[in-house]
Write a protein that holds these residues in place. Sequence first.
Motif, PDB file in Angstrom:
ATOM      1  N   CYS A   1     -22.269  84.956  29.651  1.00 33.87           N
ATOM      2  CA  CYS A   1     -22.141  85.385  28.257  1.00 33.87           C
ATOM      3  C   CYS A   1     -23.489  85.871  27.737  1.00 33.87           C
ATOM      4  CB  CYS A   1     -21.635  84.230  27.400  1.00 33.87           C
ATOM      5  SG  CYS A   1     -21.546  84.668  25.656  1.00 33.87           S
TER       6      CYS A   1
ATOM      7  N   CYS B   1     -24.250  83.467  24.310  1.00 32.52           N
ATOM      8  CA  CYS B   1     -24.661  82.064  24.371  1.00 32.52           C
ATOM      9  C   CYS B   1     -25.173  81.639  25.745  1.00 32.52           C
ATOM     10  CB  CYS B   1     -23.525  81.152  23.930  1.00 32.52           C
ATOM     11  SG  CYS B   1     -22.235  80.939  25.167  1.00 32.52           S
TER      12      CYS B   1
ATOM     13  N   GLU C   1     -23.563  81.102  28.530  1.00 36.89           N
ATOM     14  CA  GLU C   1     -22.625  80.340  29.361  1.00 36.89           C
ATOM     15  C   GLU C   1     -22.301  81.081  30.687  1.00 36.89           C
ATOM     16  OE1 GLU C   1     -21.306  77.411  28.717  1.00 36.89           O
ATOM     17  OE2 GLU C   1     -19.388  77.290  29.771  1.00 36.89           O
TER      18      GLU C   1
ATOM     19  N   CYS D   1     -15.892  84.827  26.395  1.00 37.06           N
ATOM     20  CA  CYS D   1     -16.641  83.643  26.791  1.00 37.06           C
ATOM     21  C   CYS D   1     -15.840  82.388  26.447  1.00 37.06           C
ATOM     22  CB  CYS D   1     -17.984  83.629  26.072  1.00 37.06           C
ATOM     23  SG  CYS D   1     -18.873  82.084  26.284  1.00 37.06           S
TER      24      CYS D   1
ATOM     25  N   CYS E   1     -18.057  80.423  23.545  1.00 37.93           N
ATOM     26  CA  CYS E   1     -18.253  80.904  22.171  1.00 37.93           C
ATOM     27  C   CYS E   1     -17.226  81.954  21.741  1.00 37.93           C
ATOM     28  CB  CYS E   1     -19.663  81.441  21.977  1.00 37.93           C
ATOM     29  SG  CYS E   1     -19.939  83.039  22.751  1.00 37.93           S
TER      30      CYS E   1
HETATM   31 ZN   LIG Z   1     -20.674  82.626  24.891  1.00 37.47          ZN
END
Ligand SMILES: [Zn+2]
Lengths: 222, 129
Positions: free
Chosen positions: B73, B76, B78, B89, B92
């Motif tokens: 992502c 964020c 991830e 994602c 988020c």
């Molecule tokens: Zn994210």
Amino acid sequence: MKVIAVRQKILKANSQAARENRARFSRERVCVVNILGSPGAGKTALLERIAGSNDLSMAVLEGDPETAMDAERMEKAGAAVIQVVTRGTCHLDANMVQLALPRLDYRNRDFLFVENVGNLLCPASFDLGETMRWVVLSTAEGADKPFKYPAAFKTAKAVVINKIDLLPYLDFSMDQVKDGLAQICPKARVFKVSCKTGEGIDPLMGWLRGFSRNPAKTNSKS
Amino acid sequence: MHEMSIALSIAENVKEVLLEHGDVTPISIRIRIGCLAGIVPDVLRFSFGFAATDILGCSPGLEIEEVLVSGRCLDCGEHFTFDTFPVVCPSCGKARIDHTGGRDLELVSLEVEDNNEGDRCQTKDPESQ
Ligand SMILES: [Zn+2]
Ligand SMILES: Nc1nc2c(ncn2[C@@H]2O[C@H](COP(=O)(O)OP(=O)(O)OP(=O)(O)O)[C@@H](O)[C@H]2O)c(=O)[nH]1
Ligand SMILES: [Mg+2]
């Protein structure tokens, strides 16, 4: 019973031929563009436009399952051309390109365009040894295509959205296609054109000139 | 149609490997396919039956391992895996994803039977029989 560990690429024969092609193209200093797109997206129409601009030296390799119709169109447009008829096969492979090259007058030209078989699936798996790939997507096909055919779009250096003259008649969403392209191929250049009216062709030509062997003679590069 | 040309390539690869391993019969072939390779496993298995019969003279099983796409992502950070687009994602919910892999087409291994013990099918050059 025993297990033989192998770990090799299934298309390694194609990769090998593609490597040879790529080495040869770079030695000969020709920029090779492999053009993917659905049947009827306007791949040949785009090449006719590029040939019609008359300021690039180019050759064209046409791949079609049957007929030499596209080669005839390109001949009329003034390009050196060879037709590869794949006899139903849904893509070109590196070996087909290799076999066709001796019969095509492409040396000392700036560009060799390869129009792949109209299909967004299979051609994506076969490296031809090209310098770059383009995908031509026409507005009538719908804006969801990048999501549905990620393998084709993922490797595209440029995405040409064609038939924008038809936008008033379609519900094609430019935002949706941009979202798709931003996810699948964020680095690809996106050009919106109409091969029918000529709209949008100039920026594409300007970018393309940057890849010719003598880009200095031109005014725009990137 | 795409699956058929991949199936033929698999069979060609297998044939080549078998040539280096003496008198063996392939029982099953293991391959890895990326989820973005545009290949439908069932269609590939079906095509492989024909391709293998044609090129190997027998029809070993095809075990297909599907390889997921790795995503990261951009909002964020991830890391996660997925098998198809569009994707958001899981942490988020944003859709700005950098991704790698998923286009693999790889022959992993062959399970073979030694022909001294008994053969289920013929893998050698049929002419030599
Ligand atoms: Zn994210
Ligand atoms: N309205 C409109 N029609 C277009 C445009 N570009 C191409 N066409 C038409 O779309 C049809 C298909 O164009 P082609 O250039 O043959 O498409 P292609 O991608 O080469 O097709 P295949 O080689 O068969 O896969 C033709 O009738 C073109 O005249 C465009 O920008 N606007
Ligand atoms: Mg065409």
